[in-house]
Design a protein around this motif. Structure first.
Motif, PDB file in Angstrom:
ATOM      1  N   UNK A 145       0.862  -1.179   0.000  1.00  0.00           N
ATOM      2  CA  UNK A 145       0.000   0.000   0.000  1.00  0.00           C
ATOM      3  C   UNK A 145       0.901   1.233   0.000  1.00  0.00           C
ATOM      4  N   UNK A 146       0.649   2.169  -0.900  1.00  0.00           N
ATOM      5  CA  UNK A 146       1.413   3.406  -0.901  1.00  0.00           C
ATOM      6  C   UNK A 146       0.510   4.573  -1.240  1.00  0.00           C
ATOM      7  N   UNK A 147       0.974   5.759  -0.925  1.00  0.00           N
ATOM      8  CA  UNK A 147       0.256   6.986  -1.239  1.00  0.00           C
ATOM      9  C   UNK A 147       1.168   7.850  -2.090  1.00  0.00           C
ATOM     10  N   UNK A 148       0.693   8.190  -3.284  1.00  0.00           N
ATOM     11  CA  UNK A 148       1.425   9.084  -4.173  1.00  0.00           C
ATOM     12  C   UNK A 148       0.948  10.502  -3.916  1.00  0.00           C
ATOM     13  N   UNK A 149       1.860  11.467  -3.973  1.00  0.00           N
ATOM     14  CA  UNK A 149       1.502  12.870  -3.783  1.00  0.00           C
ATOM     15  C   UNK A 149       1.756  13.619  -5.076  1.00  0.00           C
ATOM     16  N   UNK A 150       0.707  14.307  -5.543  1.00  0.00           N
ATOM     17  CA  UNK A 150       0.777  15.095  -6.768  1.00  0.00           C
ATOM     18  C   UNK A 150       0.676  16.576  -6.443  1.00  0.00           C
ATOM     19  N   UNK A 151       1.313  17.387  -7.255  1.00  0.00           N
ATOM     20  CA  UNK A 151       1.351  18.829  -7.046  1.00  0.00           C
ATOM     21  C   UNK A 151      -0.048  19.440  -6.986  1.00  0.00           C
ATOM     22  N   UNK A 152      -0.932  19.067  -7.896  1.00  0.00           N
ATOM     23  CA  UNK A 152      -2.283  19.653  -7.957  1.00  0.00           C
ATOM     24  C   UNK A 152      -3.358  18.714  -7.412  1.00  0.00           C
TER      25      UNK A 152
END
Length: 159
Positions: free
Chosen positions: A126-133
């Motif tokens: 399980x992972x969480x990706x972080x996007x700029x917008x």
């Protein structure tokens, strides 16, 4: 208040509470996520996936987190002078407007550094990706056999 009014009030309250969850930014879609199994004692692993940007604006993958490892980094592998080299992408990975980027063996990938335990085939990371917008996007990556996606990875120099 009669039963009809109570039900109507509950429906309005539910809609008010549920709407933000339904209105999440759907411009970023993550597909085909998977991780490669690691041998016992391995301290690093990798997750591969495809990011589709459905919006008319460019996006940027700026980071990732997971309970599976101490640190996650976005890395790039490429051949330089006949040798495969790996480096961290600083400043984030660009995702073009109305386009996609594949994170795959021999190219971009999410590097898991300081694994808390080996990644075993059949399990899920399980992972969480972080996007700029778009903000945070949760991802489930099934773990595949160690031999998955190894073609072309001989002679690798990790930098």
């Amino acid at each position: 208040m009669n039963m009809f009014h109570k039900c109507a009030a509950a429906a309005v309250l539910f809609a008010a509470v549920a709407t933000p969850a339904l209105a999440q930014d759907a411009s970023i879609q993550v597909e085909q996520a998977w991780a490669r199994a690691t041998p016992a004692g391995a301290k690093t692993g990798a997750v591969y996936l495809t990011i589709d940007n459905k919006s008319n604006a460019a996006e940027r993958l700026t980071g990732a987190t997971s309970d599976a490892a101490k640190t996650l980094q976005i890395h790039e592998m490429k051949v330089v002078g006949g040798v495969m080299k790996m480096r961290e992408i600083t400043g984030g990975l660009a995702i073009p407007a109305n386009g996609s980027v594949a994170l795959k063996p021999g190219g971009y990938h999410v590097m898991l550094i300081g694994l808390k335990k080996p990644l075993k085939a059949g399990e899920t990371v399980q992972l969480t990706l972080t996007f700029e917008k778009a903000g945070k996007v949760a991802v489930s990556a099934p773990v595949k056999d160690m031999k998955a996606g190894h073609a072309g990875m001989e002679h690798m120099d990790m930098h």
